[in-house]
Design a protein around this motif. Structure first.
Motif, mmCIF file in Angstrom:
data_model
loop_
_atom_site.group_PDB
_atom_site.id
_atom_site.type_symbol
_atom_site.label_atom_id
_atom_site.label_comp_id
_atom_site.label_asym_id
_atom_site.label_seq_id
_atom_site.Cartn_x
_atom_site.Cartn_y
_atom_site.Cartn_z
ATOM 1 N N GLU A 1 -83.349 35.614 -53.708
ATOM 2 C CA GLU A 1 -84.422 36.317 -54.467
ATOM 3 C C GLU A 1 -84.405 37.076 -55.435
ATOM 4 O O GLU A 1 -84.981 37.004 -56.446
ATOM 5 N N TRP A 2 -84.013 38.164 -54.977
ATOM 6 C CA TRP A 2 -83.901 39.657 -56.143
ATOM 7 C C TRP A 2 -82.636 39.114 -57.426
ATOM 8 O O TRP A 2 -82.927 39.514 -58.283
ATOM 9 N N LEU A 3 -81.241 38.255 -56.967
ATOM 10 C CA LEU A 3 -80.707 37.601 -58.083
ATOM 11 C C LEU A 3 -81.905 36.768 -58.891
ATOM 12 O O LEU A 3 -81.369 36.903 -60.259
ATOM 13 N N GLU A 4 -82.531 35.474 -57.980
ATOM 14 C CA GLU A 4 -83.037 34.905 -59.533
ATOM 15 C C GLU A 4 -84.148 35.754 -60.385
ATOM 16 O O GLU A 4 -84.086 35.551 -61.915
ATOM 17 N N LYS A 5 -84.610 36.894 -59.590
ATOM 18 C CA LYS A 5 -85.544 37.652 -60.699
ATOM 19 C C LYS A 5 -84.854 38.686 -61.649
ATOM 20 O O LYS A 5 -85.052 38.603 -63.071
ATOM 21 N N LYS B 1 -80.774 39.820 -39.589
ATOM 22 C CA LYS B 1 -79.474 38.896 -39.361
ATOM 23 C C LYS B 1 -79.747 38.467 -40.813
ATOM 24 O O LYS B 1 -80.399 39.025 -42.239
ATOM 25 N N PHE B 2 -77.764 37.836 -40.868
ATOM 26 C CA PHE B 2 -77.340 37.322 -42.528
ATOM 27 C C PHE B 2 -77.914 36.690 -43.523
ATOM 28 O O PHE B 2 -78.397 36.820 -44.333
ATOM 29 N N GLU B 3 -78.997 35.814 -42.383
ATOM 30 C CA GLU B 3 -79.351 34.482 -43.025
ATOM 31 C C GLU B 3 -81.102 35.459 -43.842
ATOM 32 O O GLU B 3 -81.742 34.622 -44.914
ATOM 33 N N GLU B 4 -81.721 35.884 -43.346
ATOM 34 C CA GLU B 4 -82.495 37.178 -43.766
ATOM 35 C C GLU B 4 -82.064 37.475 -44.866
ATOM 36 O O GLU B 4 -82.940 37.707 -46.057
ATOM 37 N N VAL B 5 -80.567 38.364 -45.269
ATOM 38 C CA VAL B 5 -80.624 39.372 -46.118
ATOM 39 C C VAL B 5 -80.357 37.901 -47.079
ATOM 40 O O VAL B 5 -80.638 38.951 -48.764
ATOM 41 N N GLU B 6 -79.330 37.085 -47.125
ATOM 42 C CA GLU B 6 -79.132 37.054 -48.216
ATOM 43 C C GLU B 6 -80.424 35.570 -48.635
ATOM 44 O O GLU B 6 -80.012 35.726 -50.040
ATOM 45 N N ILE B 7 -81.637 35.753 -47.376
ATOM 46 C CA ILE B 7 -82.156 35.165 -48.427
ATOM 47 C C ILE B 7 -83.087 35.816 -49.444
ATOM 48 O O ILE B 7 -83.584 35.562 -50.796
ATOM 49 N N LEU B 8 -83.026 37.180 -49.106
ATOM 50 C CA LEU B 8 -83.312 38.305 -50.180
ATOM 51 C C LEU B 8 -82.828 38.686 -50.992
ATOM 52 O O LEU B 8 -84.215 38.905 -52.278
ATOM 53 N N LEU B 9 -81.156 38.571 -50.700
ATOM 54 C CA LEU B 9 -80.376 38.803 -51.879
ATOM 55 C C LEU B 9 -80.647 37.205 -53.405
ATOM 56 O O LEU B 9 -80.103 37.577 -54.064
#
Length: 406
Positions: free
Chosen positions: A365-369, A355-363
């Motif tokens: 997280e990556w952007l924060e790191k 789902k887009f929401e799952e991808v958004e959360i993952l991205l």
């Protein structure tokens, strides 16, 4: 001499239409400047007018796209680019033997290539000719195999029992270099052949053999890996001949194996060069396009480095390249299977539906790191940010993700 003048004027057209050998010219980027009828018909599957400005990879991907269920339908294209680069590196005429599938059939070409200069002596690309030598190669391979068998060379003869595990009923005495087990030990123990087959290849090998038995194939060839007791892995080329009872049951299975490791590794190295970005060592744009054409993916994410041109302008291209290498390493450290698709752009693919929401959360997280990661020019840390574009579901994932990014 009107007749002679007419021939001179139409010389290129006559060659294009009637020369049985393939003839072409390409620019420094591998784009066609000229291609005669033979190469258009037999390799590119295109009209002569449409090849100009396009590359071998373009036509290879187009042909594979017509047969999505068979990724091995057309594997010529990538090899051609690599041999062009070699000719330009050495700047002299060279001869190659290239092979790959055309219309699903393994085909060998004898290739001659040379640097191409304009009338002022400026290098503009390469020129080449090609001739189909598949029939000749098959004859040569048959003669080579026969000579090797006669001389007890690297070819190892086998006879297998039609039982579970394919016990080795008989094997030639030169078996040790191939299997790492002495002839006497194999014959005394009636060893199952499957114990030597690489575990990752065993299922496919068994399925292929069963399919040939079902079709009552009289002979077939396969490539797979052997694992010796020392754990050394060897690629083999297996030529099998089968006899059948009148009832259709298998009567005997015989054949010969030869060590094919060097050839396989050479082919893998060519593929590595063609599909790897030389700077970051990540898979390149050709690889992601090939993967998208041969496998099913649900999503694509494209990343680019924010204001990367300013980094190049302020610190120089070498420093910019260093940042690209560090960003590639960040993807590796994050266990992200990334591609470098050009300039400061990277990409990754999703196989599973999300789902887009799952991808958004993952991205996020990556952007924060990423924002808390250090990137250096020399010993000085500099802030680096990335932008992201996403496409989920449907077709043209890479194009849509790139549009979303920008």
């Amino acid at each position: 001499m009107p007749h002679k003048n007419m021939i001179q004027e139409n010389f290129l057209e006559l060659i294009s239409k009637h020369l049985p050998d393939m003839l072409w010219a390409k620019d420094l980027e591998g784009r066609y400047l000229f291609a005669n009828y033979a190469i258009c018909k037999n390799l590119l599957m295109a009209e002569t007018k449409e090849v100009l400005g396009k590359t071998d990879v373009y036509f290879a991907l187009r042909e594979r796209g017509k047969h999505p269920d068979n990724p091995e339908w057309h594997t010529f294209g990538e090899l051609c680019h690599n041999s062009d680069a070699i000719v330009l590196e050495y700047m002299e005429p060279m001869e190659f033997e290239e092979y790959g599938n055309i219309r699903g059939e393994l085909t060998y070409l004898e290739i001659h290539k040379a640097p191409l200069f304009d009338k002022d002596g400026v290098l503009i690309g390469t020129i080449g000719t090609g001739r189909d030598i598949t029939a000749q190669k098959k004859t040569e391979e048959t003669l080579l195999a026969m000579n090797s068998l006669i001389n007890s060379g690297p070819v190892v003869l086998f006879e297998w029992s039609m039982q579970e595990g394919w016990p080795i009923k008989h094997v030639s005495k030169n078996v040790f270099p191939l299997l790492g087990v002495e002839y006497g030990d194999i014959m005394r123990a009636h060893m199952p052949f499957t114990q030597f087959v690489h575990p990752d290849d065993l299922t496919k090998l068994a399925e292929d053999v069963s399919a040939h038995f079902a079709k009552q194939s009289l002979s077939f060839a396969q490539d797979y890996r052997i694992v010796k007791p020392s754990n050394e892995v060897v690629w083999v080329r297996d030529f099998t001949v089968v006899e059948y009872e009148n009832s259709g049951a298998v009567k005997s299975i015989k054949g010969y194996l030869l060590d094919n490791t060097a050839k396989i590794k050479a082919h893998e190295e060519i593929n590595r060069l063609n599909f790897t970005d030389t700077l970051t060592k990540l898979p390149n744009r050709q690889k992601i396009q090939l993967d998208l054409n041969t496998d099913s993916f649900y999503g694509c994410v494209v990343f680019n480095i924010d204001k990367f041109r300013e980094i190049n302008d302020l610190f120089g291209i070498k420093s910019g390249d260093s940042i690209l290498v560090q960003v590639a390493q960040w993807f590796r450290d994050m266990h992200i299977d990334a591609y470098r698709i050009g300039g400061d752009e990277f990409a990754m693919l999703f196989v599973e539906e999300k789902k887009f929401e799952e991808v958004e959360i993952l991205l996020r997280e990556w952007l924060e790191k990423f924002s808390h990661s250090f990137f250096f020019i020399g010993s000085e840390p500099i802030p680096v940010r990335i932008n992201v574009g996403v496409a989920l579901g449907g077709t043209k994932l890479l194009t849509r993700a790139d549009i979303a990014l920008h």
